[in-house]
Design a protein around this motif. Structure first.
Motif, PDB file in Angstrom:
ATOM      1  N   UNK A 121      33.842  32.356  26.188  1.00 32.44           N
ATOM      2  CA  UNK A 121      33.334  33.462  24.835  1.00 32.44           C
ATOM      3  C   UNK A 121      33.460  32.530  23.473  1.00 32.44           C
TER       4      UNK A 121
ATOM      5  N   UNK B 257      32.074  39.399  24.682  1.00 30.17           N
ATOM      6  CA  UNK B 257      33.103  39.079  24.227  1.00 30.17           C
ATOM      7  C   UNK B 257      32.430  38.757  22.600  1.00 30.17           C
TER       8      UNK B 257
ATOM      9  N   UNK C 299      46.203  51.309  33.153  1.00 30.36           N
ATOM     10  CA  UNK C 299      44.988  51.111  32.876  1.00 30.36           C
ATOM     11  C   UNK C 299      44.303  51.824  33.416  1.00 30.36           C
TER      12      UNK C 299
ATOM     13  N   UNK D 167      38.675  44.467  38.538  1.00 30.56           N
ATOM     14  CA  UNK D 167      39.733  43.179  38.426  1.00 30.56           C
ATOM     15  C   UNK D 167      38.442  42.103  39.417  1.00 30.56           C
TER      16      UNK D 167
ATOM     17  N   UNK E 201      41.819  32.383  23.937  1.00 30.59           N
ATOM     18  CA  UNK E 201      40.595  32.589  22.960  1.00 30.59           C
ATOM     19  C   UNK E 201      39.410  33.653  23.404  1.00 30.59           C
ATOM     20  N   UNK E 202      39.043  34.494  22.585  1.00 28.84           N
ATOM     21  CA  UNK E 202      37.824  34.902  22.456  1.00 28.84           C
ATOM     22  C   UNK E 202      38.244  36.498  22.562  1.00 28.84           C
TER      23      UNK E 202
ATOM     24  N   UNK F  51      41.112  39.541  21.518  1.00 33.47           N
ATOM     25  CA  UNK F  51      42.176  40.628  20.067  1.00 33.47           C
ATOM     26  C   UNK F  51      42.902  41.118  21.401  1.00 33.47           C
ATOM     27  N   UNK F  52      42.967  41.725  22.605  1.00 34.14           N
ATOM     28  CA  UNK F  52      44.006  42.837  22.977  1.00 34.14           C
ATOM     29  C   UNK F  52      45.296  42.398  23.291  1.00 34.14           C
ATOM     30  N   UNK F  53      46.135  42.890  22.598  1.00 31.55           N
ATOM     31  CA  UNK F  53      47.221  42.375  22.109  1.00 31.55           C
ATOM     32  C   UNK F  53      48.780  43.420  23.115  1.00 31.55           C
ATOM     33  N   UNK F  54      47.904  44.152  23.620  1.00 28.21           N
ATOM     34  CA  UNK F  54      49.235  45.310  23.898  1.00 28.21           C
ATOM     35  C   UNK F  54      50.004  44.755  25.161  1.00 28.21           C
TER      36      UNK F  54
ATOM     37  N   UNK G 282      52.443  41.733  24.415  1.00 31.73           N
ATOM     38  CA  UNK G 282      53.436  42.342  23.352  1.00 31.73           C
ATOM     39  C   UNK G 282      54.640  42.377  24.371  1.00 31.73           C
TER      40      UNK G 282
ATOM     41  N   UNK H 203      46.892  36.574  19.000  1.00 29.86           N
ATOM     42  CA  UNK H 203      45.520  36.983  19.323  1.00 29.86           C
ATOM     43  C   UNK H 203      44.505  35.529  19.417  1.00 29.86           C
ATOM     44  N   UNK H 204      43.308  35.810  20.154  1.00 32.16           N
ATOM     45  CA  UNK H 204      42.840  34.738  20.324  1.00 32.16           C
ATOM     46  C   UNK H 204      42.935  33.210  20.209  1.00 32.16           C
TER      47      UNK H 204
ATOM     48  N   UNK I  71      42.698  40.240  28.196  1.00 22.79           N
ATOM     49  CA  UNK I  71      41.971  41.580  29.382  1.00 22.79           C
ATOM     50  C   UNK I  71      40.641  41.520  29.457  1.00 22.79           C
ATOM     51  N   UNK I  72      40.151  40.409  28.470  1.00 19.22           N
ATOM     52  CA  UNK I  72      38.515  40.483  29.082  1.00 19.22           C
ATOM     53  C   UNK I  72      37.773  39.021  30.196  1.00 19.22           C
TER      54      UNK I  72
ATOM     55  N   UNK J 181      37.206  35.645  29.323  1.00 20.74           N
ATOM     56  CA  UNK J 181      37.821  34.778  28.726  1.00 20.74           C
ATOM     57  C   UNK J 181      38.852  34.510  29.770  1.00 20.74           C
TER      58      UNK J 181
ATOM     59  N   UNK K 199      47.514  39.913  32.528  1.00 16.87           N
ATOM     60  CA  UNK K 199      45.995  40.929  32.177  1.00 16.87           C
ATOM     61  C   UNK K 199      45.223  41.559  32.707  1.00 16.87           C
ATOM     62  N   UNK K 200      44.630  42.900  32.576  1.00 20.93           N
ATOM     63  CA  UNK K 200      43.644  43.591  33.323  1.00 20.93           C
ATOM     64  C   UNK K 200      42.216  42.918  34.420  1.00 20.93           C
TER      65      UNK K 200
END
Lengths: 461, 231
Positions: free
Chosen positions: A171, A208, A304, A373, B100-101, B103-106, B109, B127-128, B151-152, B155, B181-182
């Protein structure tokens, strides 16, 4: 009376609005405002786990009012500058008035008309496949063409690519820009190859950052009759990447499809809070992100997913509220966790997509097989099943959908935390001949027969 | 249990940062054993919050506020333990951030709050976050663990790049790199030779405890996987 703010005004507010740190926004502003609305409208503890589909339309309307108020109270935070973009009541009313109730997507024989719907509306909810499940460069063209060859699937999104000619795309790196241009070009070519040149598309799932989105609307790439996918970071936040994508899409004369799921257990708290924040975000995105369509996504942060009782109930209320009180073309996702070749995935789809369709959403996308996933864990057969359910369940009475949910939820709900991820596409689908492998087809036929025997009008459309 | 420990327990659950800090200081002045205060006042409170979160009775903002209150109280209690020449409660430093790239921070956190409450000093880069920032911060803070989340799917390669860069800088053995992450899976963790993966935020505590205690003198070890998905 004030009108919907223009782009310049939104960009100005995202620079000059009230200052608020992301931390304060997350742990104070959003939770406090949601709690206030839950109390003001007496919406605490309304979740009914025994009846995962809400059937109380007065309750849905109260949730809408709470969501509308929340939108006015909070606005959205631009996390790039820690500034709040606020929208006032007249501006929001004007925005909702101006939003289209009907949108023409694609062209020619495969054109689709997306319409604003109401609960149990016989006009079919459109379905687009798939979500951003990562795919290998080798499998991606075959899976994508395989999806386009399913006549039931209305809109082609396709999975995400992570590399181009063996180079990993990162990204915010030129490799992302290149990958997305190439993917968009191939996306158009594959639609043509499948005999559905005018099939509407959604692009670009691999973008992204804004660099990846620059392909949208350019020559030989995603058409402006396709939707421009613009995901924002969470339900009440935007950032510069989001706004770059909006500016580009509008400059191309295209259509913004924005979204971000409200999170049960996240900043808005319980399922009731997530419903309110999801409604608020859906309304605000039409003012701030210039959405043409979208809004209404919602997951449970613990898994999720949203095919559990809390998620299904929240999805039903959110879409009933939005569809009864606005003419927006909203979007819902049934976020599955099980994978290709499993009965569980098919039952999760049956339950989740039925709830969204009967509650009044205009379109849905999916599936998120294996929770999104695993590389290549997506079968065109599962895309077909999603679209079949979407169309068949659209006109169903909410009571009947509630009964359907109660019948089939036990098939998978104990495994949501530890799902069966199934098999990669190569083990369930003949990639080169575009047809399911016998074992997977048998599983599909079994679940389809059960759904039909229960009363889902699968062959009526 | 001491009245002060009970009060600290309540303050952490309520996310009252100022109260938690003052009660922690008062417990030291009252001569209470800091480790006992941490276990009874902070750890027990965060365990309850974690259970409530899993059951859908507490939510992320409460967990984050409780984590903030726990961190403040923990700092003064850990300082007292060190002042007295003791060890045992400081679990180590973790540098955490979203790749990087993204912005999902839940999720990030959530992990930050739970690790803080379990005695880890957590440096949150937000983030990022670029590969260079992760590494520079880990060096500066003398961190043992680098925790990177996304989450992406697109990334994910940055997680690989982080490990390759540590290798290229010949400092790989200094840091335990864990992933979250997911789209992150045990398979991905193995493939890019990261050091650990856990399926949930609460399991991440056990993961980090195991990682900080393992001896890497003999070279790289297999990653620790907690809570793998069904294949």
């Amino acid at each position: 009376m004030k009108q919907k703010p223009d782009l310049i005004e939104i960009l100005r507010r995202s620079r000059e609005g009230e200052y608020c740190s992301a931390h304060e926004w997350d742990v104070k502003r959003v939770p406090k405002a949601v709690k206030k609305m839950l109390k003001k409208y007496d919406l605490q503890n309304k979740l009914d786990k025994e009846n995962p589909v809400n059937m109380d339309m007065e309750l849905a309307d109260k949730f809408y009012q709470a969501g509308f108020d929340l939108a006015l109270e909070l606005g959205m935070l631009n996390e790039a500058r820690d500034r709040i973009v606020k929208i006032d009541e007249e501006e929001l009313i004007s925005t909702l008035h101006l939003a289209p109730a009907e949108v023409e997507l694609g062209f020619g024989h495969d054109k689709r008309i997306m319409k604003s719907r109401t609960p149990s509306d016989p006009y079919p909810m459109l379905f687009g496949s798939s979500l951003g499940i990562t795919m290998s460069e080798e499998a991606w063209p075959y899976i994508t063409e395989g999806i386009a060859r399913q006549p039931q699937v209305d809109i082609l999104e396709s999975g995400s690519l992570c590399s181009i000619n063996g180079l990993e795309a990162l990204p915010n790196d030129p490799s992302e820009t290149l990958l997305c241009y190439e993917q968009g070009r191939k996306h158009v070519a594959l639609r043509r190859q499948a005999g559905r040149e005018g099939m509407p598309g959604i692009g670009n799932i691999s973008a992204v950052t804004e660099f990846g989105q620059f392909c949208y609307g350019t020559r030989g790439n995603f058409y402006t009759t396709d939707l421009s996918l613009i995901l924002y970071p969470s339900e009440m936040k935007i950032n510069n990447q989001t706004m770059h994508k909006v500016v580009h899409t509008l400059a191309m004369g295209g259509m913004v499809f924005a979204g971000s799921p409200g999170m049960i257990g996240g900043m808005p708290g319980p399922p009731e809070g997530a419903v309110i924040s999801s409604i608020a975000a859906a309304l605000l995105q039409y003012a701030i992100l210039f959405s043409t369509v979208g809004g209404g996504e919602l997951y449970d942060i613990r898994y999720l997913s949203n095919v559990n009782r809390e998620g299904l109930w929240a999805l039903s209320v959110t879409h009933q509220a939005l569809s009864r009180n606005t003419h927006l073309c909203t979007h819902g996702i049934a976020n599955q966790v099980s994978g290709p070749g499993t009965k569980e995935l098919l039952y999760e789809t049956l339950v989740g997509v039925s709830v969204i369709a009967a509650s009044g959403a205009s379109f849905s996308t999916g599936p998120r097989s294996a929770g999104g996933k695993f590389n290549d864990y997506l079968s065109p057969l599962d895309c077909r099943w999603c679209a079949e359910v979407a169309h068949a369940a659209s006109g169903m009475d909410l009571k009947d959908v509630n009964a359907l949910v109660k019948e089939f939820l036990p098939e998978f709900e104990d495994n949501i935390k530890t799902p069966n991820i199934g098999k990669p596409v190569q083990e369930v689908w003949d990639l080169k001949n575009f047809k399911p492998l016998p074992e997977a087809e048998a599983v599909y036929n079994e679940v389809r027969s059960r759904a039909k025997a229960f009363g889902l009008p699968l062959d009526a459309i | 249990m001491s009245d002060l420990i009970n009060k600290l327990y309540e303050a952490v659950i309520e996310g009252e940062e100022d109260d938690a800090l003052e009660i922690a200081k008062a417990s030291i002045e009252a001569g209470l054993e800091p480790l006992k205060v941490i276990r009874g006042g902070i750890q027990a409170a965060m365990d309850l919050m974690g259970d409530q979160f899993e059951n859908g009775e507490a939510f992320l903002p409460e967990l984050m506020l409780a984590g903030d209150a726990a961190t403040l109280a923990m700092e003064v209690l850990l300082a007292k333990i060190k002042e007295d020449g003791g060890e045992g409660a400081d679990s180590g430093t973790v540098v955490i951030g979203v790749m990087a790239g993204d912005h999902h921070d839940i999720g990030k956190n959530l992990v930050r709050a739970i690790l803080s409450a379990n005695g880890f000093k957590v440096i949150d880069l937000g983030i990022d976050v670029g590969v260079r920032d992760f590494i520079e911060t880990a060096k500066r803070e003398n961190a043992k663990i680098i925790a990177c989340s996304t989450l992406i799917t697109t990334s994910l390669p940055y997680q690989k790049e982080l490990i390759e860069t540590l290798d290229a800088m010949k400092i790989r053995e200094k840091y335990q790199v864990i992933l979250g992450g997911g789209p992150v899976t045990p398979q991905w963790t193995n493939m890019i030779k990261a050091d650990g993966y856990s399926n949930t935020a609460s399991e991440c505590v056990e993961l980090c405890k195991q990682l900080v205690s393992r001896d890497l003198e003999g070279g790289a070890a297999d990653p620790i996987i907690i809570g793998a998905l069904n294949a």
